[in-house]
Design an enzyme around this catalytic site. Sequence first.
Site, PDB file in Angstrom:
ATOM      1  N   CYS A 118       0.835  -1.197   0.000  1.00 51.40           N
ATOM      2  CA  CYS A 118       0.000   0.000   0.000  1.00 51.40           C
ATOM      3  C   CYS A 118       0.872   1.250   0.000  1.00 51.40           C
ATOM      4  CB  CYS A 118      -0.922  -0.008   1.217  1.00 51.40           C
ATOM      5  SG  CYS A 118      -2.153   1.320   1.209  1.00 51.40           S
ATOM      6  N   CYS A 119       1.913   1.261   0.836  1.00 52.46           N
ATOM      7  CA  CYS A 119       2.835   2.402   0.895  1.00 52.46           C
ATOM      8  C   CYS A 119       3.519   2.618  -0.450  1.00 52.46           C
ATOM      9  CB  CYS A 119       3.891   2.182   1.969  1.00 52.46           C
ATOM     10  SG  CYS A 119       3.329   2.396   3.675  1.00 52.46           S
ATOM     11  N   CYS A 201      -0.791   8.684   6.936  1.00 50.61           N
ATOM     12  CA  CYS A 201      -2.162   8.386   6.545  1.00 50.61           C
ATOM     13  C   CYS A 201      -3.026   8.172   7.796  1.00 50.61           C
ATOM     14  CB  CYS A 201      -2.199   7.132   5.669  1.00 50.61           C
ATOM     15  SG  CYS A 201      -1.437   7.357   4.051  1.00 50.61           S
ATOM     16  N   CYS A 204      -3.311   4.753   9.512  1.00 51.92           N
ATOM     17  CA  CYS A 204      -2.019   4.174   9.914  1.00 51.92           C
ATOM     18  C   CYS A 204      -1.298   5.009  10.966  1.00 51.92           C
ATOM     19  CB  CYS A 204      -1.109   4.014   8.701  1.00 51.92           C
ATOM     20  SG  CYS A 204      -1.789   2.946   7.420  1.00 51.92           S
ATOM     21  N   CYS A 228       8.301   3.505   5.512  1.00 52.03           N
ATOM     22  CA  CYS A 228       7.354   3.191   4.446  1.00 52.03           C
ATOM     23  C   CYS A 228       8.010   2.979   3.101  1.00 52.03           C
ATOM     24  CB  CYS A 228       6.328   4.334   4.316  1.00 52.03           C
ATOM     25  SG  CYS A 228       7.060   5.910   3.873  1.00 52.03           S
TER      26      CYS A 228
END
Length: 233
Positions: A118-119, A201, A204, A228
């Site tokens: 996702c990162c 985010c 997170c 990340c």
Amino acid sequence: MSIAITNTLLDKTKDFSIDETLAFLANEFKGKVVFSTSFGQEDQVITALIGKNNLPITIFTLDTGRLFQETYDVFHKTLKKYQIDIKTYFPETSAVEELLNQKGPNSFYESVENRKECCFIRKVAPLTKALKGNEIWITGLRAEQSENRNDLDLFEYDEKFDIIKFNPLLKWTLEEVQKYIDDNNVPQNALHKQGFVSIGCAPCTRAITADEDIRAGRWWWESSHKECGLHQK
């Protein structure tokens, strides 16, 4: 070659103030100096320095699509205060759509691998685009942010992105950062007053307590190095 340039820059700027170093870089690498901001406290200090000196340094940010509203608020206030341009990079729509269609909106909670995926889609890929063709990348990294950053230098060659990083606030303490913000009326993310130190985010990031590590609020559900992929340290 890039390592040699890094050493040369360390030598040439060793007696410069941060303002002088930023001006020197902007002149030495015309049109090739960029600053990445996520609107955290450190980044806001650097934005203020660039803005007040009217330096020809490109400022950009990565909008992951999962940011806090408070981050957008300080983004807007920063534009208004300094009358500067901040270029925004987004992840590729097709990559985000594929991720959510295959794994759902919260796959990053399920494993470190999923979180890094996702990162990568939301941050690393857009960063790669933003850095392309540039020679100096200014960051808000500080040594005390994590053990991984204790051995950083003011200038570092980033092999992953093939670019030289300049870390102007490397030796600053959080107290020094906050003092600059207060003394100069720099716009600040409201979440910092609610226990959020490192803000990324929304799903997170959480607030931390006084006895927790400064990066404890990032990806709190996993025991990784709390990075990340933007910075290796």
